[in-house]
Design an enzyme around this catalytic site. Structure first.
Site, PDB file in Angstrom:
ATOM      1  N   LYS A   1     -34.088  19.496 -28.013  1.00 36.29           N
ATOM      2  CA  LYS A   1     -34.524  19.671 -29.295  1.00 36.29           C
ATOM      3  C   LYS A   1     -35.616  20.477 -29.511  1.00 36.29           C
ATOM      4  O   LYS A   1     -35.706  21.398 -30.324  1.00 36.29           O
ATOM      5  CB  LYS A   1     -34.796  18.281 -30.042  1.00 36.29           C
ATOM      6  CG  LYS A   1     -35.357  17.940 -31.504  1.00 36.29           C
ATOM      7  CD  LYS A   1     -34.230  18.268 -32.507  1.00 36.29           C
ATOM      8  CE  LYS A   1     -34.266  19.737 -32.899  1.00 36.29           C
ATOM      9  NZ  LYS A   1     -33.690  19.911 -34.245  1.00 36.29           N
TER      10      LYS A   1
ATOM     11  N   CYS B   1     -23.695  23.635 -19.103  1.00 39.29           N
ATOM     12  CA  CYS B   1     -24.804  23.392 -19.185  1.00 39.29           C
ATOM     13  C   CYS B   1     -25.313  22.500 -18.128  1.00 39.29           C
ATOM     14  O   CYS B   1     -26.710  21.973 -17.951  1.00 39.29           O
ATOM     15  CB  CYS B   1     -24.909  22.541 -20.413  1.00 39.29           C
ATOM     16  SG  CYS B   1     -24.167  23.408 -21.860  1.00 39.29           S
TER      17      CYS B   1
ATOM     18  N   HIS C   1     -32.354  25.460 -25.168  1.00 47.08           N
ATOM     19  CA  HIS C   1     -31.476  25.060 -24.045  1.00 47.08           C
ATOM     20  C   HIS C   1     -31.306  26.502 -23.415  1.00 47.08           C
ATOM     21  O   HIS C   1     -30.014  26.989 -23.346  1.00 47.08           O
ATOM     22  CB  HIS C   1     -30.273  24.512 -24.727  1.00 47.08           C
ATOM     23  CG  HIS C   1     -29.312  24.350 -23.606  1.00 47.08           C
ATOM     24  ND1 HIS C   1     -29.385  23.864 -22.401  1.00 47.08           N
ATOM     25  CD2 HIS C   1     -27.873  24.061 -23.760  1.00 47.08           C
ATOM     26  CE1 HIS C   1     -28.261  23.646 -21.754  1.00 47.08           C
ATOM     27  NE2 HIS C   1     -27.357  23.778 -22.467  1.00 47.08           N
TER      28      HIS C   1
ATOM     29  N   VAL D   1     -32.691  27.388 -29.464  1.00 47.69           N
ATOM     30  CA  VAL D   1     -32.092  28.417 -28.499  1.00 47.69           C
ATOM     31  C   VAL D   1     -33.383  29.038 -28.101  1.00 47.69           C
ATOM     32  O   VAL D   1     -34.108  29.742 -28.534  1.00 47.69           O
ATOM     33  CB  VAL D   1     -31.219  29.566 -29.065  1.00 47.69           C
ATOM     34  CG1 VAL D   1     -30.676  30.380 -28.069  1.00 47.69           C
ATOM     35  CG2 VAL D   1     -30.009  28.601 -29.681  1.00 47.69           C
TER      36      VAL D   1
ATOM     37  N   CYS E   1     -29.463  20.133 -34.574  1.00 46.90           N
ATOM     38  CA  CYS E   1     -29.041  21.007 -33.645  1.00 46.90           C
ATOM     39  C   CYS E   1     -30.501  21.516 -32.707  1.00 46.90           C
ATOM     40  O   CYS E   1     -31.555  21.689 -33.417  1.00 46.90           O
ATOM     41  CB  CYS E   1     -28.542  22.628 -34.317  1.00 46.90           C
ATOM     42  SG  CYS E   1     -27.219  22.163 -35.265  1.00 46.90           S
TER      43      CYS E   1
END
Lengths: 403, 485
Positions: free
Chosen positions: A343, A88, A347, A219, A216
């Site tokens: 958030k 990351c 990512h 995406v 979480c």
């Protein structure tokens, strides 16, 4: 004696795509979108770029190997282009490559670009890239794990270590997420732009105990880019309020957390190391007083929570209190995730580090629109790749050139 | 004196009450109601004949030196590999030396477990071998709504044959082999093909077992009345009794067929019943064990004084006590791949397996052998060339260190609903071993609500990977949280 990177390199242009489920675009189109904005922002001719660093992490589910996808998509002029990957921290690694190249004097102007097209896998969550190559020893013994599961383990350990009732911890985690959602509403480039109440967060379906759905990050697909040069050239290009790099640090696990007997499972070793070194490099004595704003790696709410301690800003065991006090809210002492964070942006791994720098850059230039902070001087970005027990951490600090 | 020097058992933790099968499937096969007494043992989704054999083998070797073994025999009709020595996988899991040990698989018949015992006692009796570990294990797949589904349970047993500290001396053996086909399983077939029960009972069990026992008595010159327990498998409870009557046996001398507590465990079953008998036996007891499957193998034993001081293994009794109810027929059906449920795209990402890596690291992967630093004493997993202790970091300083029998505690954990799992949530975490060393691993045989930071764990050898495309079964170790404590 090494003198560090402080004020040796200036950022003169940045660009960032809208992040989201970009079904209409491939990695190539996303890169052009970020690159075009970046070039226009820098106000330089394409051919002035002498070298480039290209970050992409899960290349097997999007562009494939090498730096050719960037070189060809951007029609770069047969210049050196290097692909980097470090989980990351990939986007920040691309930035680090370009920055060090300029600082070394090898090039005058360099480009860093990161991209990730995650929505080509056909399923939710990050691809299982760690296990896809089944040839190493890890593939024989690592548990059947996912990113949320591994980070969820921070919650179980933190609750036990600091005797925080899981219910109380979950409330602080919910505040972390709701705060970021509130910031994301103000950002036209964010993927998720809806307010989410703490009640809704607390009552969401469980993904990996104790993390619920809203603990979480999303995406997404996205790309971000930066053009860097020396402060002298920045001045010669007529840039007055340019931004300089104050610190760039990377720290990697060496296996101790997972294999030795001391780690408590409730903090991230590498973040404590990378941030301490970054403060030293940037000449920061008291981060709680001197940092104006942050974009940290909130892949999961619990990650952001413990990161507040690992960055030496909240005292150990005290993150919940600072969070609930609003210390990290947009109107708090150190606003965190002013753009909405992972958030709200999701990512896309190769792009995230550069996307975070982009927000700090906009804030420092007073161009952050509705979420603009009052006169920020120093911004910190943080990435954490891998898992709590085995990871790559990057910390970058940028600020006004005279700060 | 040649005989049994230790025993070990493994009945999987999950038990399925037969009324649950009836409630779900009797509409299709009403006669199943007649045999719906009690419960059957069900291997967890990550268990198979191989993993259960390893568990029984470890139990049998509790407090004993595995390095002293010179024979590893594995009997089963449900082993994962047709051409790869399954007993070799078990031996690696038991971390038995590779040189000077004879390993063999005994397959293709329900009587293979007792045949393996006869081979072991012959090897020891001839002086060729000193300590032969026999494991018998079966996890037979049955179609839904069959009598087999009702009768068969999963389990494993292990017997150690040797000359020193014998707890049950061998009193001779007898073999009868005939091609009586009560059922068969052809190459590549998942399920048995079975013939009419009445014929199997009347021409098979009721005739062949007594014939073999008569052969044994004639060969040894012994009298059946001198035996205190007679053991033979027969999943028809009534026929089990009929055979006993035919043999003129007092029913109190017939070892229960365990239908109500675990069901017929296939190749393992005569051994499972023998170990149950040994766990109740007293010095001087004579026990006769017979099998059934294309004939019948018979062995007689006399229990010695050593049984009084024998301790260590949990055996079948201890294993039966460790139970949890599997309260859903659907979960059972999914565990056995009787129903097709979607694992999701995330479940598709398996590639092939590097057999090169497996060879280099076989002790680490199959034997859970880590390292202990000879400089600083730190146990560690996985073993690497440089010690993990930050104050040591010695190079090439590790010596082999087994983690398989060590206990530990949970440092942190999660229950993951995103990971592709047969039985979600996937539960895993970081454990610390009581004597040092830690490990990031899957947990099994537990529910999420039973997992707590600080809870004790033991390690268990499990199937880690099942690659149906390439027919590969991969194994590793998982932590089992100790729920009863």
């Amino acid at each position: 004696m090494a003198t560090g990177i402080r004020d040796k390199v200036a950022i003169i242009g940045m660009g960032c795509t809208r992040f989201g489920e970009r079904w209409e675009s491939g990695a190539e189109e996303l890169m052009v979108e970020a690159y075009e904005e970046c070039l226009n922002d820098a106000g330089i001719d394409k051919d002035k770029i002498e070298a480039a660093w290209f970050g992409v992490a899960a290349e097997e589910v999007n562009v494939g190997k090498s730096a050719l996808p960037a070189s060809i998509a951007l029609r770069l002029a047969n210049i050196p282009v290097t692909r980097v990957e470090n989980f990351c921290a990939t986007g920040t690694e691309a930035f680090r490559g370009a920055t060090y190249a300029v600082a070394s004097g090898a090039y005058d102007i360099a480009l860093a670009i990161g991209v990730e097209k995650l929505k080509e896998t056909g399923y939710g969550g990050l691809p299982d890239f760690g296990m896809a190559g089944s040839y190493g020893l890890h593939s024989f013994w690592f548990p059947n794990m996912t990113a949320p599961g591994c980070f969820a383990m921070l919650g179980s350990a933190y609750s036990e270590r600091y005797k925080v009732e899981m219910g109380e911890l979950k409330k602080a985690m919910a505040h972390v997420s709701s705060k970021s959602h509130a910031n994301g509403i103000l950002n036209p480039k964010a993927h998720m732009r809806k307010a989410v109440t703490e009640d809704k967060i607390l009552n969401a379906p469980m993904i990996a105990y104790p993390l619920g759905l809203f603990d979480c990050c999303g995406v997404s697909d996205g790309s971000a880019a930066a053009i860097v040069t020396t402060p002298e050239i920045a001045k010669s290009l007529g840039k007055k309020d340019f931004i300089t790099v104050k610190a760039l640090q990377i720290s990697l696990s060496n296996g101790e957390e997972m294999q030795y007997n001391e780690w408590d499972g409730a903090h991230i070793v590498t973040t404590t190391k990378a941030s301490a070194k970054a403060y030293e490099e940037a000449g920061i004595k008291n981060p709680r007083e001197e940092i104006s704003m942050m974009e940290v790696h909130d892949c999961f709410s619990i990650t952001e929570l413990v990161t507040m301690e690992d960055l030496h800003i909240s005292e150990r065991g005290n993150a919940c209190k600072d969070i609930m006090d609003g210390f990290y809210d947009l109107d708090g002492k150190i606003p965190c995730q002013t753009d909405g964070g992972l958030k709200c942006f999701g990512h896309p791994i190769g792009a995230s580090g550069l996307r975070m720098l982009y927000e700090m850059y906009l804030q420092l230039h007073g161009r952050a629109g509705e979420r603009q902070l009052k006169d920020p001087k120093i911004g910190l970005t943080h990435n954490l790749g891998g898992f709590p027990m085995m990871n790559v951490c990057s910390v970058a600090i940028i600020g006004k050139h005279d700060a | 004196m040649v005989g049994i020097t230790s025993y070990g058992g493994y009945i999987p933790r999950y038990r399925l009450n037969r009324m649950i099968i009836v409630q779900n499937m009797a509409w299709l096969l009403p006669p199943m109601m007649a045999v719906a007494q009690g419960e059957k043992s069900v291997a967890n989704w990550d268990e198979d004949a191989l993993t259960m054999a390893v568990a029984a083998g470890y139990d049998c070797m509790t407090g004993r030196d595995r390095k002293a073994l010179d024979g590893i025999y594995l009997a089963s009709t449900t082993l994962p590999y047709v051409d790869r020595l399954n007993s070799g996988i078990v031996a690696t899991a038991l971390n038995v030396p590779e040189e000077g040990v004879t390993n063999a698989d005994f397959c293709s018949s329900q009587k293979a477990g007792v045949t393996a015992c006869i081979s072991a006692l012959q090897a020891v009796g001839s002086g060729e071998k000193n300590n032969v570990l026999v494991m018998a294990s079966d996890q037979r797949c049955t179609k839904m709504a069959t009598m087999y589904e009702m009768f068969l349970g999963d389990g494993a047993a292990a017997l150690l044959f040797g000359k020193d500290d014998v707890i049950a001396e061998v009193m001779g053996s007898f073999s009868l082999t005939c091609d009586f086909v009560d059922h068969y399983k052809g190459r590549g077939k998942e399920y048995d093909y079975t013939w009419e029960e009445r014929w199997v009972r009347d021409e098979g069990y009721v005739k062949i077992i007594p014939k073999a026992i008569s052969g044994y008595l004639k060969k040894t010159g012994m009298d059946l009345s001198s035996f205190d327990k007679v053991i033979f498998p027969c999943y028809f409870k009534r026929e089990h009794m009929n055979i006993s009557k035919k043999l003129g046996l007092d029913l109190s001398k017939v070892q229960d067929n365990m239908h109500e507590v675990c069901g017929d465990t296939g190749v393992a079953h005569p051994l499972v019943m023998l170990i149950s008998a040994l766990q109740e036996a007293k010095p001087g007891d004579k026990i006769l064990m017979a099998s059934f499957g294309q004939g019948c193998d018979v062995i007689g034993f006399e229990v010695t004084d050593k049984i009084k001081d024998f301790k260590g293994p949990k055996g079948i009794k201890g294993s039966l006590e460790n139970r949890a109810e599997l309260d859903s027929y659907q979960r059972y059906a999914k565990f056995r791949e009787l129903i097709v449920a979607d694992l999701g795209l995330r479940g598709e990402t398996y590639g092939n397996t590097a057999l090169t890596t497996l060879w280099r690291k076989r002790k680490v992967i199959l034997g859970l052998v880590g390292g202990k630093c000879t400089k600083c004493g730190t146990p560690q997993f996985v073993p690497q060339d440089i010690c993990v202790n930050p104050k040591c970091k010695a190079i090439h300083s590790l010596e082999d260190y087994e983690f398989s029998c060590r206990t530990g505690k949970i440092l942190t954990y999660t229950g993951d609903m995103l990971a592709a799992s047969i039985d979600p949530p996937a539960i895993y975490g970081l454990i610390t071993f009581d004597e040092g060393g830690r490990m990031f691993c899957d947990f099994t045989d537990c529910l999420l609500e039973q997992v707590k930071v600080g809870r004790k764990i033991k390690m268990s050898f499990r199937r880690k990977k099942k690659d149906n495309i390439r027919g590969y079964h991969g194994y590793f170790w998982k932590a089992v949280p100790q729920v009863e404590q």
